[in-house]
Design a protein around this motif. Structure first.
Motif, PDB file in Angstrom:
ATOM      1  N   LEU A  71      -5.459  13.016  -5.561  1.00 56.76           N
ATOM      2  CA  LEU A  71      -5.541  14.116  -4.602  1.00 56.76           C
ATOM      3  C   LEU A  71      -6.144  13.630  -3.286  1.00 56.76           C
ATOM      4  CD1 LEU A  71      -5.065  17.215  -4.370  1.00 56.76           C
ATOM      5  CD2 LEU A  71      -7.471  17.499  -5.031  1.00 56.76           C
ATOM      6  N   ARG A  76      -5.499  15.428   0.513  1.00 59.33           N
ATOM      7  CA  ARG A  76      -5.727  16.845   0.207  1.00 59.33           C
ATOM      8  C   ARG A  76      -7.130  17.121  -0.325  1.00 59.33           C
ATOM      9  NH1 ARG A  76      -0.987  19.653  -0.231  1.00 59.33           N
ATOM     10  NH2 ARG A  76      -2.366  21.436   0.115  1.00 59.33           N
ATOM     11  N   VAL A 171      -9.334  25.587  -0.448  1.00 63.29           N
ATOM     12  CA  VAL A 171      -9.358  25.756  -1.905  1.00 63.29           C
ATOM     13  C   VAL A 171     -10.632  25.079  -2.406  1.00 63.29           C
ATOM     14  CG1 VAL A 171      -8.199  25.272  -4.090  1.00 63.29           C
ATOM     15  CG2 VAL A 171      -6.840  25.710  -2.029  1.00 63.29           C
ATOM     16  N   ARG A 230       0.050  20.534  -8.678  1.00 61.39           N
ATOM     17  CA  ARG A 230       0.364  21.774  -7.956  1.00 61.39           C
ATOM     18  C   ARG A 230      -0.182  21.742  -6.536  1.00 61.39           C
ATOM     19  NH1 ARG A 230      -2.387  25.985 -11.558  1.00 61.39           N
ATOM     20  NH2 ARG A 230      -2.370  27.097  -9.571  1.00 61.39           N
ATOM     21  N   LEU A 231      -1.423  21.268  -6.382  1.00 62.18           N
ATOM     22  CA  LEU A 231      -2.055  21.262  -5.064  1.00 62.18           C
ATOM     23  C   LEU A 231      -1.375  20.269  -4.112  1.00 62.18           C
ATOM     24  CD1 LEU A 231      -5.825  21.403  -6.108  1.00 62.18           C
ATOM     25  CD2 LEU A 231      -4.443  23.274  -5.164  1.00 62.18           C
TER      26      LEU A 231
END
Length: 233
Positions: A71, A76, A171, A230-231
């Motif tokens: 990630l 992200r 998030v 998903r992210l």
């Protein structure tokens, strides 16, 4: 933000879960409480032996740790706030500049008298040579690992950076944490109040589940890689 639950699949028991350290040995908390540690040489001796026996010394990152590295590398992940002292995020390859260790790290040693620093392995080598409660070689002061014990203050710089990250998050994902230890637990609410989508991945209910947009109870080693996919989509 990660807690002890992310490391259980690496063989490190958590604290408050059904098989947690404190449920099996309620007296264990004394070994990581600063007042007991300072007052009692026997507590210090037992605390060093606890660190020696810790499975974290040889533990390897699991799929959840590695997924968070993915990630980050995808651009992200802003900050990785952890309550853990096991160093597994760094071992997995997370950028040290992005990792905020709220409770310190068990692999360093600090003198409470003069501030001299050394390593856990150096302290354990001295214990092997016959020193049950090794003192600072520079000033004779009490040594402890660079973890934040109960009764000690967190680094204000680290907690301030964590709060800033929570405030700007789009998030905020809380993984493997009971969200019961303050001020770390309050970061989830801080993020949510500032508009973040709060996602909680934890086997047991937390006080913040009602604030969460999503609560995931699946095993963390499976849930986090799926969530990361998903992210990044």
């Amino acid at each position: 933000m990660t807690g002890a639950g992310i490391s259980t699949e690496s063989g490190i028991p958590d604290y408050r879960g059904p098989g947690g350290v404190w449920r099996r040995d309620p007296d264990h908390e004394k070994l990581v409480t600063i007042d007991y540690y300072l007052a009692d040489p026997d507590i210090r001796r037992r605390s060093w032996e606890y660190r020696r026996a810790s499975p974290a010394r040889d533990a390897e990152p699991n799929a959840a740790h590695r997924a968070l590295v993915e990630l980050e590398r995808a651009g992200r992940l802003d900050r990785l706030i952890t309550q853990n002292v096991d160093g597994l995020h760094l071992k997995a390859g997370s950028d040290p500049e992005r990792v905020l260790e709220l409770h310190g790290n068990m692999f360093g040693v600090l003198c409470l008298g003069c501030g001299a620093r050394s390593s856990l392995e150096e302290a354990l080598a001295r214990i092997d040579a016959g020193e049950q409660d090794p003192a600072c070689l520079a000033c004779g002061g009490i040594l402890k690992t660079t973890t934040v014990m109960f009764g000690e203050n967190l680094s204000q710089d680290v907690i301030a950076e964590a709060a800033e990250a929570a405030e700007r998050a789009e998030v905020f994902v809380a993984v493997g944490t009971s969200l019961q230890v303050m001020p770390a637990a309050s970061l989830a609410a801080l993020a949510e109040r500032n508009g973040a989508r709060l996602i909680i991945v934890n086997a047991e209910p937390t006080p913040y589940d009602e604030l969460a947009a999503e609560v995931i109870r699946d095993p963390i080693g499976e849930a986090v890689p799926r969530l990361v996919a998903r992210l990044m989509a």
